[in-house]
Design a protein around this motif. Structure first.
Motif, mmCIF file in Angstrom:
data_model
loop_
_atom_site.group_PDB
_atom_site.id
_atom_site.type_symbol
_atom_site.label_atom_id
_atom_site.label_comp_id
_atom_site.label_asym_id
_atom_site.label_seq_id
_atom_site.Cartn_x
_atom_site.Cartn_y
_atom_site.Cartn_z
ATOM 1 N N UNK A 111 0.832 -1.187 0.000
ATOM 2 C CA UNK A 111 0.000 0.000 0.000
ATOM 3 C C UNK A 111 0.875 1.248 0.000
ATOM 4 N N UNK A 112 0.442 2.277 -0.722
ATOM 5 C CA UNK A 112 1.197 3.541 -0.756
ATOM 6 C C UNK A 112 0.809 4.388 0.448
ATOM 7 N N UNK A 113 1.024 3.823 1.627
ATOM 8 C CA UNK A 113 0.768 4.505 2.885
ATOM 9 C C UNK A 113 2.110 4.935 3.468
ATOM 10 N N UNK A 114 2.087 5.617 4.591
ATOM 11 C CA UNK A 114 3.349 6.003 5.229
ATOM 12 C C UNK A 114 4.181 4.768 5.549
ATOM 13 N N UNK A 115 3.514 3.722 6.073
ATOM 14 C CA UNK A 115 4.229 2.483 6.392
ATOM 15 C C UNK A 115 4.688 1.759 5.134
ATOM 16 N N UNK A 116 3.799 1.628 4.160
ATOM 17 C CA UNK A 116 4.140 0.914 2.932
ATOM 18 C C UNK A 116 5.283 1.561 2.179
ATOM 19 N N UNK A 117 5.271 2.889 2.110
ATOM 20 C CA UNK A 117 6.353 3.593 1.420
ATOM 21 C C UNK A 117 7.684 3.415 2.149
ATOM 22 N N UNK A 118 7.630 3.476 3.473
ATOM 23 C CA UNK A 118 8.856 3.310 4.258
ATOM 24 C C UNK A 118 9.419 1.907 4.089
ATOM 25 N N UNK A 119 8.551 0.898 4.184
ATOM 26 C CA UNK A 119 9.002 -0.486 4.094
ATOM 27 C C UNK A 119 9.527 -0.804 2.699
ATOM 28 N N UNK A 120 8.786 -0.435 1.664
ATOM 29 C CA UNK A 120 9.218 -0.724 0.291
ATOM 30 C C UNK A 120 10.528 -0.018 -0.026
ATOM 31 N N UNK A 121 10.665 1.223 0.436
ATOM 32 C CA UNK A 121 11.890 1.961 0.186
ATOM 33 C C UNK A 121 13.095 1.339 0.870
ATOM 34 N N UNK A 122 12.871 0.817 2.070
ATOM 35 C CA UNK A 122 13.974 0.163 2.782
ATOM 36 C C UNK A 122 14.377 -1.137 2.094
ATOM 37 N N UNK A 123 13.403 -1.881 1.619
ATOM 38 C CA UNK A 123 13.675 -3.176 0.991
ATOM 39 C C UNK A 123 14.411 -3.004 -0.333
ATOM 40 N N UNK A 124 13.989 -2.038 -1.128
ATOM 41 C CA UNK A 124 14.557 -1.896 -2.470
ATOM 42 C C UNK A 124 16.025 -1.492 -2.427
ATOM 43 N N UNK A 125 16.489 -0.951 -1.304
ATOM 44 C CA UNK A 125 17.907 -0.611 -1.199
ATOM 45 C C UNK A 125 18.780 -1.856 -1.031
ATOM 46 N N UNK A 126 18.158 -2.994 -0.710
ATOM 47 C CA UNK A 126 18.915 -4.235 -0.496
ATOM 48 C C UNK A 126 18.688 -5.258 -1.612
ATOM 49 N N UNK A 127 17.781 -4.975 -2.516
ATOM 50 C CA UNK A 127 17.510 -5.909 -3.605
ATOM 51 C C UNK A 127 17.911 -5.277 -4.942
ATOM 52 N N UNK A 128 18.444 -6.077 -5.864
ATOM 53 C CA UNK A 128 18.774 -5.545 -7.191
ATOM 54 C C UNK A 128 17.524 -5.456 -8.060
ATOM 55 N N UNK A 129 16.633 -4.547 -7.705
ATOM 56 C CA UNK A 129 15.398 -4.391 -8.466
ATOM 57 C C UNK A 129 14.919 -2.957 -8.335
#
Length: 357
Positions: A111-129
């Motif tokens: 979800x593009x919520x405050x939590x969803x944006x924070x979590x997705x942004x943190x994850x994408x820094x560790x994955x090659x995607x």
């Protein structure tokens, strides 16, 4: 002179299968956007002939896993620990990374919520995607590419951009609340719950949740069942008090167009449209709103749309279920008085749903 061409083989993503929704919740109560994404994820998974997956992280959260199945998930990965009761970036992102690497979903949605944006942004820094943010449309190309087509407003909201992630997996996106529709809840539906164990040392988690303080004046348009929205035709700040009275009579919220927000008549937190909230209420009043695309894309999925405008050719009437041509300063008070004369706002919803306002 001969010309040599270097052929690059396409990546083999055959090990990646499934559409995964990361379920967001606040201490055991799910956010509606999670079920909305499961509804859209079901369409994508069916096109890909792949399973619809869900990831639930929390403490004593098995009921959320059962709910995810009721809303369409085929398989739910459940990770529970006392340290996971409240969302914190580090433990949640570490769990997501572990699950994604083991399960290998080809698409992951948040979800593009405050939590969803924070979590997705943190994850994408560790994955090659990559990560496409704030999507309002989702689709997939089936075999052989299996590409996620994630679309979002771009170029100052004047057009839509569709973004592809051709070289990496999983394909990830956040999507706005209120855009997609949840499937009807089916408690009898069956699915698989896969429990995954994880342990944490509380001392190793830097962030501490001390308390939650709910804002009394918090505006939550995505959750509202009734919205009364005003546009440029309201003419000024004072006129919005009239909309507030109607919204209060219906037990709803007040919304606005970008023009009304830019004029300073209402706060940005009430803006509906491409640069504001996307809503899907049961009943939406569009008062003094012409119907520009920038606004209508944020409310056109409402169950019932009632529009009030003095211009019989106003574009808003093209997407309205009921059109009232007249002076809004006479029509709105009359509707408010009629609603107050009845037993309550719910009767308005019942009357509209039955075919009359």
């Amino acid at each position: 002179m001969s010309e040599e061409r270097l052929e690059t083989a396409a990546p083999d993503w055959s090990a990646y299968r499934g559409v995964m929704i990361v379920v967001e919740h606040r201490r055991g109560t799910a956010k509606k956007v999670s079920w909305q994404l499961l509804g859209e994820g079901r369409k994508l998974a069916d096109k890909l002939e792949a399973p619809l997956l869900a990831l639930v992280i929390g403490h004593q959260a098995e009921h959320l896993a059962q709910e995810a199945i009721a809303y369409g998930a085929d398989r739910v990965y459940l990770v529970e620990a006392p340290e996971l009761l409240d969302y914190r970036t580090r433990p949640y992102s570490e769990i997501c990374l572990k699950v994604f690497r083991e399960v290998k979903p080809e698409i992951v949605l948040y979800g593009a919520t405050a939590t969803g944006r924070d979590l997705a942004g943190a994850i994408v820094t560790h994955l090659p995607t990559g990560l496409t943010a704030d999507c309002t449309e989702l689709d997939v190309e089936p075999h052989p590419s299996r590409l996620l087509m994630a679309s979002r407003p771009a170029f100052s909201e004047k057009m839509m951009a569709t973004i592809l992630c051709k070289q990496y997996r999983p394909q990830m996106a956040t999507a706005r609340a209120g855009v997609f529709q949840a499937l009807p809840k089916a408690p009898e539906r069956t699915g698989e719950i896969v429990r995954m164990t994880e342990t944490f040392e509380e001392a190793s988690i830097a962030a501490k949740v001390l308390d939650f303080i709910e804002e009394v004046s918090h505006v939550n348009l995505e959750e509202a069942e009734v919205i009364v929205a005003g546009g440029r035709g309201m003419g000024g700040l004072e006129a919005f008090a009239m909309l507030r009275e109607l919204a209060d009579a219906l037990g709803g919220e007040v919304g606005a167009t970008r023009a009304a927000v830019d004029a300073g008549w209402v706060g940005h937190e009430r803006q509906i449209g491409q640069t504001g909230h996307t809503v899907r209420p049961k009943l939406f009043f569009a008062v003094g709103i012409s119907g520009a695309v920038q606004h209508t894309v944020g409310m056109q999925s409402s169950d019932i749309i009632v529009s009030i405008n003095k211009d019989p050719e106003a574009p808003i009437f093209q997407i309205s279920h009921y059109a009232i041509v007249g002076d809004l300063f006479q029509v709105v008070p009359a509707i408010t008085a009629e609603i107050k004369a009845r037993r309550g706002g719910l009767s308005m919803l019942e009357t509209a749903a039955a075919g009359g306002v």
